[in-house]
Design an enzyme around this catalytic site. Structure first.
Site, PDB file in Angstrom:
ATOM      1  N   TYR A  91     -18.601  10.537 -10.277  1.00  0.00           N
ATOM      2  CA  TYR A  91     -17.959   9.235 -10.128  1.00  0.00           C
ATOM      3  C   TYR A  91     -16.667   9.369  -9.325  1.00  0.00           C
ATOM      4  O   TYR A  91     -16.417   8.597  -8.392  1.00  0.00           O
ATOM      5  CB  TYR A  91     -17.671   8.646 -11.508  1.00  0.00           C
ATOM      6  CG  TYR A  91     -17.003   7.297 -11.463  1.00  0.00           C
ATOM      7  CD1 TYR A  91     -17.716   6.159 -11.096  1.00  0.00           C
ATOM      8  CD2 TYR A  91     -15.662   7.152 -11.792  1.00  0.00           C
ATOM      9  CE1 TYR A  91     -17.115   4.913 -11.050  1.00  0.00           C
ATOM     10  CE2 TYR A  91     -15.044   5.904 -11.755  1.00  0.00           C
ATOM     11  CZ  TYR A  91     -15.777   4.795 -11.382  1.00  0.00           C
ATOM     12  OH  TYR A  91     -15.166   3.560 -11.339  1.00  0.00           O
ATOM     13  N   LYS A 149     -16.134   7.521  -5.628  1.00  0.00           N
ATOM     14  CA  LYS A 149     -15.074   6.554  -5.391  1.00  0.00           C
ATOM     15  C   LYS A 149     -13.999   7.110  -4.452  1.00  0.00           C
ATOM     16  O   LYS A 149     -13.349   6.352  -3.730  1.00  0.00           O
ATOM     17  CB  LYS A 149     -14.458   6.130  -6.722  1.00  0.00           C
ATOM     18  CG  LYS A 149     -15.372   5.236  -7.550  1.00  0.00           C
ATOM     19  CD  LYS A 149     -15.713   3.943  -6.813  1.00  0.00           C
ATOM     20  CE  LYS A 149     -16.453   2.959  -7.686  1.00  0.00           C
ATOM     21  NZ  LYS A 149     -16.747   1.677  -6.987  1.00  0.00           N
TER      22      LYS A 149
END
Length: 256
Positions: free
Chosen positions: A160, A164
């Site tokens: 993650y 991002k």
């Protein structure tokens, strides 16, 4: 209803819930016609119903942001209905709770393909019509975890974080390439926001806030409306001299 986005047509991914839904409602309340897309069509339809109940105009489409054919079909739906697109919000995102040690290739691919590759695929398809329509603006959704690792436990979610972390640089690259087509590209980095993206009950619990207030300067958890306000501004003509940035909406989280 206001007129900030009057006569504009918007395409929003992951708009069946959370920040995406709030952004769809916000843009519609400011005069935009909104194509609400989500991998869950029933959720997208529910957002459309909320917009129409408030007097706005919206359509829904089922879109998995990993599927170029579905994206292209949704763009065509907007073109058939309205003839143009001007605004794009790349909001769709996922996370799985894997630490570095137990992270699998399937989990890595799932998260990175939606959070990063999906933004590229959607932007590539949607901005073709935005360019044909005379230009407009794009906002990608990032997170403070593009810059810092946030964890209240002993592990992070490296896939993650990595997905991002790529969004601000993708945003800058698209801003450079799309400038000649009169398309601005920016991104918003939310901090702790009260949605069910992670765990709504956990995020809003007294225990979680005790941890968060050591970082927050604004003494509250963020709301989807806080993010929608920033997205709306970046998409608007009021931000016409703002391009290629990442705007934190984090209650000061990144300041400490």
């Amino acid at each position: 209803m206001t007129t900030r986005h009057a006569d504009k047509n918007a395409f929003i991914t992951g708009a069946g819930s959370g920040i995406g839904r709030e952004t769809a409602l916000r843009l519609a309340s400011e005069g935009a016609r909104v194509l609400v897309t989500d991998v869950n069509l029933a959720s997208a339809d529910a957002t459309v119903a909320l917009i129409e109940a408030a007097g706005g105009v919206a359509l829904s489409a089922q879109v998995d942001v990993r599927d170029r054919a579905q994206i292209a079909a949704a763009v065509q739906k907007a073109k058939d209905a309205w003839g143009s697109l001007h605004l794009l919000v790349n909001n769709a995102g996922v996370v799985t709770t894997h630490s570095f040690a137990d992270l699998t290739e399937d989990a890595w691919d799932f998260v990175v393909d939606i959070n990063l590759k999906g933004q590229w695929l959607v932007a590539q398809e949607v901005t073709k019509l935005i360019a044909e329509s005379g230009g407009g603006a794009v906002v990608n959704l990032s997170t403070v975890e593009a810059l810092v690792v946030v964890t209240s436990g002993t592990t992070a979610q490296p896939h993650y974080n990595a997905s991002k972390g790529g969004v601000p640089m993708l945003t800058k690259a698209l801003a450079v390439e799309l400038a000649e087509k009169n398309i601005r590209v920016n991104c918003v980095a939310p901090g702790p926001i009260a949605t069910d993206f992670f765990d709504l009950e956990g995020v809003t619990s007294p225990e979680a806030f005790e941890f968060m207030k050591t970082r927050l300067l604004v003494p509250r958890i963020g709301m989807p409306a806080d993010v929608a306000s920033a997205v709306s501004w970046l998409l608007s003509d009021e931000a016409s001299f703002v391009d290629g940035i990442q705007l934190p909406v984090d209650g000061g989280w990144l300041t400490r």
